[in-house]
Design an enzyme around this catalytic site. Structure first.
Site, short mmCIF file in Angstrom:
data_model
loop_
_atom_site.label_atom_id
_atom_site.label_comp_id
_atom_site.label_asym_id
_atom_site.label_seq_id
_atom_site.Cartn_x
_atom_site.Cartn_y
_atom_site.Cartn_z
N ILE A 80 0.61 -1.40 -0.27
CA ILE A 80 0.02 -0.01 -0.05
C ILE A 80 0.90 0.87 -0.26
O ILE A 80 0.81 2.03 -0.78
CB ILE A 80 -1.11 -0.02 1.14
CG1 ILE A 80 -1.66 -1.80 1.08
CG2 ILE A 80 -2.45 1.27 1.17
CD1 ILE A 80 -2.78 -1.86 2.64
N GLY B 19 9.41 -4.88 2.71
CA GLY B 19 9.18 -4.67 0.98
C GLY B 19 10.79 -4.43 0.29
O GLY B 19 10.95 -5.07 0.69
N TYR C 106 -1.90 -9.15 16.81
CA TYR C 106 -2.37 -8.03 16.08
C TYR C 106 -3.35 -7.04 16.62
O TYR C 106 -3.09 -5.80 15.67
CB TYR C 106 -2.06 -8.85 14.45
CG TYR C 106 -2.47 -7.79 13.28
CD1 TYR C 106 -1.42 -6.80 12.70
CD2 TYR C 106 -3.47 -7.58 12.23
CE1 TYR C 106 -1.95 -6.05 11.52
CE2 TYR C 106 -4.14 -6.24 11.24
CZ TYR C 106 -2.91 -5.90 11.16
OH TYR C 106 -2.95 -5.38 10.31
N1 LIG Z 1 -2.98 -5.34 3.21
C1 LIG Z 1 -4.16 -5.21 3.86
O1 LIG Z 1 -5.18 -6.01 3.42
C2 LIG Z 1 -3.45 -4.62 5.20
C3 LIG Z 1 -5.92 -4.72 5.89
C4 LIG Z 1 -5.39 -3.02 6.93
C5 LIG Z 1 -4.37 -2.70 7.77
N2 LIG Z 1 -3.51 -2.54 7.13
C6 LIG Z 1 -2.37 -2.19 7.18
O2 LIG Z 1 -1.31 -1.13 6.24
C7 LIG Z 1 -0.17 -0.93 6.33
C8 LIG Z 1 0.63 -1.27 5.12
O3 LIG Z 1 0.06 -2.86 5.10
P1 LIG Z 1 1.10 -3.54 3.67
O4 LIG Z 1 -0.14 -4.55 3.28
O5 LIG Z 1 1.37 -2.76 2.58
O6 LIG Z 1 1.98 -4.51 4.30
P2 LIG Z 1 3.23 -4.87 4.09
O7 LIG Z 1 4.00 -5.81 4.36
O8 LIG Z 1 3.50 -4.40 2.14
O9 LIG Z 1 3.59 -3.03 4.14
C9 LIG Z 1 4.70 -3.15 4.91
C10 LIG Z 1 5.82 -2.06 5.07
O10 LIG Z 1 6.08 -1.79 6.46
C11 LIG Z 1 7.55 -1.79 6.52
N3 LIG Z 1 7.99 -2.52 7.85
C12 LIG Z 1 7.37 -3.42 8.28
N4 LIG Z 1 8.21 -3.26 9.61
C13 LIG Z 1 9.31 -2.46 9.61
C14 LIG Z 1 9.43 -1.82 11.11
N5 LIG Z 1 10.36 -2.24 12.22
N6 LIG Z 1 10.53 -0.44 10.22
C15 LIG Z 1 9.72 0.15 9.10
N7 LIG Z 1 9.40 -0.13 8.21
C16 LIG Z 1 9.61 -1.86 8.40
C17 LIG Z 1 8.22 -3.36 5.43
O11 LIG Z 1 9.69 -3.82 4.72
C18 LIG Z 1 7.17 -2.81 4.46
O12 LIG Z 1 7.47 -2.30 3.25
C19 LIG Z 1 -0.22 -2.29 7.79
O13 LIG Z 1 -0.13 -0.46 8.36
C20 LIG Z 1 -1.06 -2.63 7.43
O14 LIG Z 1 -1.10 -3.20 8.98
C21 LIG Z 1 -2.90 -3.79 5.99
#
Ligand SMILES: NC(=O)c1ccc[n+]([C@@H]2O[C@H](COP(=O)([O-])OP(=O)(O)OC[C@H]3O[C@@H](n4cnc5c(N)ncnc54)[C@H](O)[C@@H]3O)[C@@H](O)[C@H]2O)c1
Length: 320
Positions: A20, A44, A149
């Site tokens: 995202i 990422g 979570y």
């Molecule tokens: N994908 C979904 O359906 C969904 C639904 C509800 C909420 N979310 C939330 O949206 C956000 C993005 O989700 P996504 O699906 O893009 O996930 P993703 O795993 O693709 O992105 C998360 C990013 O955070 C980075 N990251 C992880 N731990 C880290 C840390 N300690 N410090 C710095 N960077 C860190 C990762 O390298 C990655 O690039 C998250 O907070 C997730 O909880 C996602």
């Protein structure tokens, strides 16, 4: 009151190399914002971002390093998407999940205070409302998460709300449904559209856990990005659901993927996973009223785009 324009803003996107976050980064740049990405690249990928992006490889739990970046960049808005996103990993190691998802958020809230930045936090709608929640669930439904979570995301939301009361800030939490779209890693439950599209494209049968009648609110990534942009310039702080209000079952997903693939896709069935919600959908009426946001992409159109992305070899820089 004149709303600030993103075009003139300095923005920090944590988790900006993720699924995202990388789409949001592209949209902010397209609007003319100056963007810095903060990401460990743990899940990422650098290749999802423009070549000339200002990328800081920093962990959100590293208080000193986060403060140093924020003092240097002086963002006006921080989109906080970096997270431990694996629900099962949160059950296996709740302390680590809390350290990243609660501790990291508090670190950012404190750093944001030093430069008067607004925080827009990616919370969850899909993992927050419990088994007994009315469908679709609005923001007034009491949270009853089934895993650490969701508990950590809710706790982080509470810190945002506390900071708003304590310091007069206008931080925002967006409770996202099950986000899907191009660039999504085919792993985890939220990645089911990406996983099933891959299986169908390769001529394999997708595996359904349970009977496939379980429902989720699948919201397209392009629409989720629009919600973040609206939140970035919103007049008020608060918490909003971001979803379609509609339930889509796993069997429905398979049907849509079959239509995208141009053939019938036959799933195989495996035992249901314990603790899995049977139904979930988010009422986003408040986001429509307060942020002017609504989900615009019908599920069949969104799935067609994911399938086309899979067929093209899953390019990292795919557009929504
Ligand atoms: N994908 C979904 O359906 C969904 C639904 C509800 C909420 N979310 C939330 O949206 C956000 C993005 O989700 P996504 O699906 O893009 O996930 P993703 O795993 O693709 O992105 C998360 C990013 O955070 C980075 N990251 C992880 N731990 C880290 C840390 N300690 N410090 C710095 N960077 C860190 C990762 O390298 C990655 O690039 C998250 O907070 C997730 O909880 C996602």
């Amino acid at each position: 009151m004149i709303r600030p324009r993103l075009a003139a803003m300095r923005a920090l996107v944590t988790g900006g190399a993720g699924f995202i976050g990388s789409h949001l980064t592209d949209a902010l740049i397209a609007q003319g914002a100056t963007v810095t990405v903060l990401d460990t690249l743990s899940s990422g990928r650098r290749a999802r971002l423009p070549e000339d992006i200002d990328l800081r490889q920093v962990d959100v739990t590293d208080t000193w390093a986060v403060s140093a970046v924020i003092e240097e960049v002086r963002p006006e808005v921080i989109f906080h998407l970096a997270a431990q996103i694996d629900v099962r990993a949160s059950v296996a190691d709740p302390a680590h999940d809390a350290a990243v998802n609660i501790g990291g958020t508090i670190t950012l809230l404190e750093a944001a205070r030093t430069v008067n930045a607004r925080l827009v936090f990616a919370s969850t709608g899909g993992a927050l409302y419990g088994m007994e929640a009315p469908i679709p669930s609005d923001e007034q439904v009491p949270p009853a998460p089934e895993a650490p979570y969701g508990t950590a995301k809710y706790c982080a939301e509470q810190y945002l709300a506390l900071f708003n009361r304590l310091h007069g800030t206008r931080h925002i939490a967006l409770r996202l449904g099950n986000v899907y779209g191009p660039r999504q890693d085919p792993s985890g439950e939220a990645g089911v559209v990406s996983i099933f599209s891959g299986r169908a494209h390769e001529g394999h049968e997708p595996t359904i856990f349970g009977d496939g009648t379980q429902t989720r609110d699948y919201v397209y990534v392009g629409d989720v990005v629009t919600a973040f942009l609206a939140a970035g310039t919103a007049e008020q702080g608060g918490t909003w659901n971001i979803g379609t209000g509609r339930e889509t079952s796993v069997l429905d997903l398979i049907k849509h993927i079959g239509q995208a693939a141009g053939r019938e896709v036959e799933p195989v069935f495996a035992p249901a996973r314990p603790g899995e919600l049977q139904r979930s959908a988010l009422d986003a009426t408040a986001a429509r009223n307060d942020l002017g946001w609504f989900s615009a992409t019908p599920i069949d159109e969104g799935i067609n785009r994911v399938y086309a992305w899979v067929r093209d070899g899953r390019p990292d820089r795919a557009t929504p």
